[in-house]
Design a protein around this motif. Sequence first.
Motif, PDB file in Angstrom:
ATOM      1  N   ARG A 177       0.820  -1.068  -0.106  1.00 49.61           N
ATOM      2  CA  ARG A 177       0.170   0.095   0.002  1.00 49.61           C
ATOM      3  C   ARG A 177       0.983   1.423   0.145  1.00 49.61           C
ATOM      4  NH1 ARG A 177      -3.712  -2.775   3.533  1.00 49.61           N
ATOM      5  NH2 ARG A 177      -2.481  -1.919   5.154  1.00 49.61           N
TER       6      ARG A 177
ATOM      7  N   LYS B   5      -5.089  -5.856  -6.453  1.00 45.89           N
ATOM      8  CA  LYS B   5      -6.329  -6.462  -5.738  1.00 45.89           C
ATOM      9  C   LYS B   5      -5.723  -7.766  -5.314  1.00 45.89           C
ATOM     10  CE  LYS B   5      -9.961  -4.029  -8.080  1.00 45.89           C
ATOM     11  NZ  LYS B   5     -11.279  -3.783  -7.729  1.00 45.89           N
TER      12      LYS B   5
ATOM     13  N   ARG C 276      -5.906 -10.834  -2.096  1.00 45.99           N
ATOM     14  CA  ARG C 276      -6.505 -11.529  -1.056  1.00 45.99           C
ATOM     15  C   ARG C 276      -5.161 -12.042  -0.181  1.00 45.99           C
ATOM     16  NH1 ARG C 276      -9.857 -15.969  -2.069  1.00 45.99           N
ATOM     17  NH2 ARG C 276      -8.222 -16.359  -3.712  1.00 45.99           N
TER      18      ARG C 276
ATOM     19  N   GLN D 107      -8.381 -11.774   4.050  1.00 45.22           N
ATOM     20  CA  GLN D 107      -8.444 -10.324   4.146  1.00 45.22           C
ATOM     21  C   GLN D 107      -8.437  -9.723   2.590  1.00 45.22           C
ATOM     22  OE1 GLN D 107      -9.210  -8.330   6.798  1.00 45.22           O
ATOM     23  NE2 GLN D 107      -9.150 -10.320   8.014  1.00 45.22           N
ATOM     24  N   THR D 108      -8.532  -8.649   2.306  1.00 45.84           N
ATOM     25  CA  THR D 108      -8.468  -8.045   0.896  1.00 45.84           C
ATOM     26  C   THR D 108      -7.584  -7.001   1.031  1.00 45.84           C
ATOM     27  OG1 THR D 108     -10.844  -8.966   0.307  1.00 45.84           O
ATOM     28  CG2 THR D 108      -9.612  -7.267  -1.121  1.00 45.84           C
ATOM     29  N   LEU D 109      -6.652  -6.658   0.371  1.00 43.83           N
ATOM     30  CA  LEU D 109      -5.647  -5.564   0.276  1.00 43.83           C
ATOM     31  C   LEU D 109      -6.691  -4.390  -0.379  1.00 43.83           C
ATOM     32  CD1 LEU D 109      -2.806  -4.206   0.818  1.00 43.83           C
ATOM     33  CD2 LEU D 109      -2.307  -4.987  -1.223  1.00 43.83           C
ATOM     34  N   LYS D 110      -6.634  -3.406   0.350  1.00 42.16           N
ATOM     35  CA  LYS D 110      -7.277  -1.910  -0.062  1.00 42.16           C
ATOM     36  C   LYS D 110      -6.303  -0.836   0.013  1.00 42.16           C
ATOM     37  CE  LYS D 110     -11.572  -3.456   1.624  1.00 42.16           C
ATOM     38  NZ  LYS D 110     -12.649  -3.790   2.831  1.00 42.16           N
ATOM     39  N   ALA D 111      -6.544   0.011  -0.941  1.00 42.20           N
ATOM     40  CA  ALA D 111      -5.783   1.080  -1.168  1.00 42.20           C
ATOM     41  C   ALA D 111      -6.058   2.296   0.067  1.00 42.20           C
ATOM     42  CB  ALA D 111      -6.154   2.076  -2.409  1.00 42.20           C
TER      43      ALA D 111
ATOM     44  N   PRO E 168      -6.930   5.563   1.277  1.00 47.00           N
ATOM     45  CA  PRO E 168      -7.639   6.848   0.581  1.00 47.00           C
ATOM     46  C   PRO E 168      -6.569   8.102   0.257  1.00 47.00           C
ATOM     47  CG  PRO E 168      -9.275   5.952   2.124  1.00 47.00           C
ATOM     48  CD  PRO E 168      -7.788   5.365   2.390  1.00 47.00           C
TER      49      PRO E 168
END
Length: 194
Positions: A100, A112, A114, A185-189, A191
């Motif tokens: 990230r 994206k 997991r 889990q899911t990797l998210k950017a 904000p």
Amino acid sequence: MPVDFTAIDFETANSHSSSACAVGLVRVRGGVVVERAEWLIRPPAGHGEFLSMNIRIHGITPAMVTDAHDWAEQLPQLREFIGSDVAVAHNAGFDMGVIRGACAETVTPVPKLRYLCSVQVSRKTYDIPSHRLPLAAAAAGFGEFSHHNALADAEACASIIIDAAKRHAAPSVTALAKTTGLRIQTLKAIPLKL
């Protein structure tokens, strides 16, 4: 469904999450390591300082990464190696934070992914005094290894998931997470602040 996943480990030049200087990747198919990859990464200029403490830990110096690809240049290779696998890391919060942070620093889209944390799996599997990578890997039957070498750490991490899947009779990484009460889990950017 077989135990298929990719284990990943990063080393960093300093305490900033975007300062990745090495990555190790281990592909597992059917509970067996089938492919390994590792490469150096040139950290971004804004966070490219190598702290002496980090150099002592992993042995990577600024001179070693001079000709390495930077984060944006190496990201396609990283994404290709992982493919659609669940990525597994020991203390996954750190390694996903590196992805990230490096993507944010280089204004590169966050892949994206997991992922599952092998520290959490270790806690649900082994009765040991500490779940640090060397101890958890030893509990999984993995011999001595060069801790803080990205590839060696990724392989040690893979050994924990392979062993845990056997102990919990889990036919897949998703089933292992469910059996141990964990979630993929899911990797998210992060904000961006405007």
